[in-house]
Design a protein around this motif. Structure first.
Motif, PDB file in Angstrom:
ATOM      1  N   CYS A   1       5.839   5.319  -4.045  1.00  0.00           N
ATOM      2  CA  CYS A   1       6.937   4.873  -4.908  1.00  0.00           C
ATOM      3  C   CYS A   1       6.571   4.702  -6.382  1.00  0.00           C
ATOM      4  O   CYS A   1       7.443   4.656  -7.231  1.00  0.00           O
ATOM      5  CB  CYS A   1       7.484   3.541  -4.412  1.00  0.00           C
ATOM      6  SG  CYS A   1       7.890   3.522  -2.665  1.00  0.00           S
ATOM      7  N   LEU A   2       5.310   4.553  -6.657  1.00  0.00           N
ATOM      8  CA  LEU A   2       4.883   4.334  -8.029  1.00  0.00           C
ATOM      9  C   LEU A   2       4.157   5.573  -8.523  1.00  0.00           C
ATOM     10  O   LEU A   2       3.109   5.937  -8.006  1.00  0.00           O
ATOM     11  CB  LEU A   2       3.974   3.105  -8.113  1.00  0.00           C
ATOM     12  CG  LEU A   2       4.575   1.828  -7.533  1.00  0.00           C
ATOM     13  CD1 LEU A   2       3.564   0.693  -7.574  1.00  0.00           C
ATOM     14  CD2 LEU A   2       5.848   1.434  -8.281  1.00  0.00           C
TER      15      LEU A   2
ATOM     16  N   MET B   1       0.834  -1.209   0.000  1.00  0.00           N
ATOM     17  CA  MET B   1       0.000   0.000   0.000  1.00  0.00           C
ATOM     18  C   MET B   1       0.866   1.255   0.000  1.00  0.00           C
ATOM     19  O   MET B   1       0.582   2.212  -0.723  1.00  0.00           O
ATOM     20  CB  MET B   1      -0.947   0.007   1.203  1.00  0.00           C
ATOM     21  CG  MET B   1      -2.033  -1.037   1.112  1.00  0.00           C
ATOM     22  SD  MET B   1      -3.305  -0.983   2.408  1.00  0.00           S
ATOM     23  CE  MET B   1      -2.409  -0.690   3.887  1.00  0.00           C
ATOM     24  N   MET B   2       1.925   1.243   0.793  1.00  0.00           N
ATOM     25  CA  MET B   2       2.805   2.406   0.859  1.00  0.00           C
ATOM     26  C   MET B   2       3.576   2.592  -0.451  1.00  0.00           C
ATOM     27  O   MET B   2       3.753   3.713  -0.913  1.00  0.00           O
ATOM     28  CB  MET B   2       3.757   2.288   2.048  1.00  0.00           C
ATOM     29  CG  MET B   2       3.035   2.363   3.376  1.00  0.00           C
ATOM     30  SD  MET B   2       4.152   2.290   4.772  1.00  0.00           S
ATOM     31  CE  MET B   2       4.376   4.032   5.052  1.00  0.00           C
TER      32      MET B   2
ATOM     33  N   ASP C   1      15.280   4.743   9.656  1.00  0.00           N
ATOM     34  CA  ASP C   1      13.978   4.521  10.281  1.00  0.00           C
ATOM     35  C   ASP C   1      12.903   5.522   9.846  1.00  0.00           C
ATOM     36  O   ASP C   1      11.811   5.522  10.397  1.00  0.00           O
ATOM     37  CB  ASP C   1      14.117   4.540  11.800  1.00  0.00           C
ATOM     38  CG  ASP C   1      14.551   5.892  12.345  1.00  0.00           C
ATOM     39  OD1 ASP C   1      15.057   6.737  11.568  1.00  0.00           O
ATOM     40  OD2 ASP C   1      14.367   6.118  13.559  1.00  0.00           O
ATOM     41  N   MET C   2      13.186   6.340   8.864  1.00  0.00           N
ATOM     42  CA  MET C   2      12.208   7.335   8.408  1.00  0.00           C
ATOM     43  C   MET C   2      11.126   6.667   7.553  1.00  0.00           C
ATOM     44  O   MET C   2      11.430   5.934   6.620  1.00  0.00           O
ATOM     45  CB  MET C   2      12.871   8.448   7.596  1.00  0.00           C
ATOM     46  CG  MET C   2      11.879   9.475   7.068  1.00  0.00           C
ATOM     47  SD  MET C   2      12.682  10.808   6.167  1.00  0.00           S
ATOM     48  CE  MET C   2      13.098  11.859   7.572  1.00  0.00           C
ATOM     49  N   PHE C   3       9.875   6.916   7.913  1.00  0.00           N
ATOM     50  CA  PHE C   3       8.742   6.417   7.150  1.00  0.00           C
ATOM     51  C   PHE C   3       8.438   7.388   6.014  1.00  0.00           C
ATOM     52  O   PHE C   3       8.679   8.590   6.136  1.00  0.00           O
ATOM     53  CB  PHE C   3       7.507   6.287   8.046  1.00  0.00           C
ATOM     54  CG  PHE C   3       7.464   5.033   8.869  1.00  0.00           C
ATOM     55  CD1 PHE C   3       6.487   4.086   8.654  1.00  0.00           C
ATOM     56  CD2 PHE C   3       8.403   4.797   9.860  1.00  0.00           C
ATOM     57  CE1 PHE C   3       6.429   2.926   9.410  1.00  0.00           C
ATOM     58  CE2 PHE C   3       8.372   3.642  10.627  1.00  0.00           C
ATOM     59  CZ  PHE C   3       7.375   2.700  10.397  1.00  0.00           C
ATOM     60  N   PRO C   4       7.883   6.906   4.908  1.00  0.00           N
ATOM     61  CA  PRO C   4       7.568   7.776   3.777  1.00  0.00           C
ATOM     62  C   PRO C   4       6.581   8.894   4.101  1.00  0.00           C
ATOM     63  O   PRO C   4       6.554   9.910   3.421  1.00  0.00           O
ATOM     64  CB  PRO C   4       6.954   6.813   2.745  1.00  0.00           C
ATOM     65  CG  PRO C   4       7.516   5.480   3.089  1.00  0.00           C
ATOM     66  CD  PRO C   4       7.640   5.498   4.587  1.00  0.00           C
TER      67      PRO C   4
END
Length: 75
Positions: A32-33, A26-27, A56-59
């Motif tokens: 990314c797409l 899902m992320m 550790d950084m989330f998008p």
């Protein structure tokens, strides 16, 4: 659909999310797409380089990305 230039080597997806394929999928679809510019990791990558992207950084940590970029600009 265009894939983020960082996806193949992205530590977040290739190490941190390896055991969470549904959430990772899902992320990836969101960050990314297509247009990767909304990814916090990509924002730091483009502004300051790969070496400054925290493992550790989330998008979706946009505030953290902006603060990190500002902090690095002050150095």
């Amino acid at each position: 659909m265009t894939e983020c230039e960082c996806l193949a080597e992205c530590l977040f997806f290739n190490e941190k999310m390896v055991n969470k394929p549904t959430t990772a999928g899902m992320m990836k679809n969101r960050y990314c797409l297509g247009d990767s510019s909304s990814c916090a990791r990509y924002m730091v990558f483009k502004a300051k380089g790969k070496q400054h992207v925290p493992d550790d950084m989330f998008p979706n940590q946009h505030k953290r990305a902006k603060e990190l970029i500002e902090e690095l600009e002050e150095e």
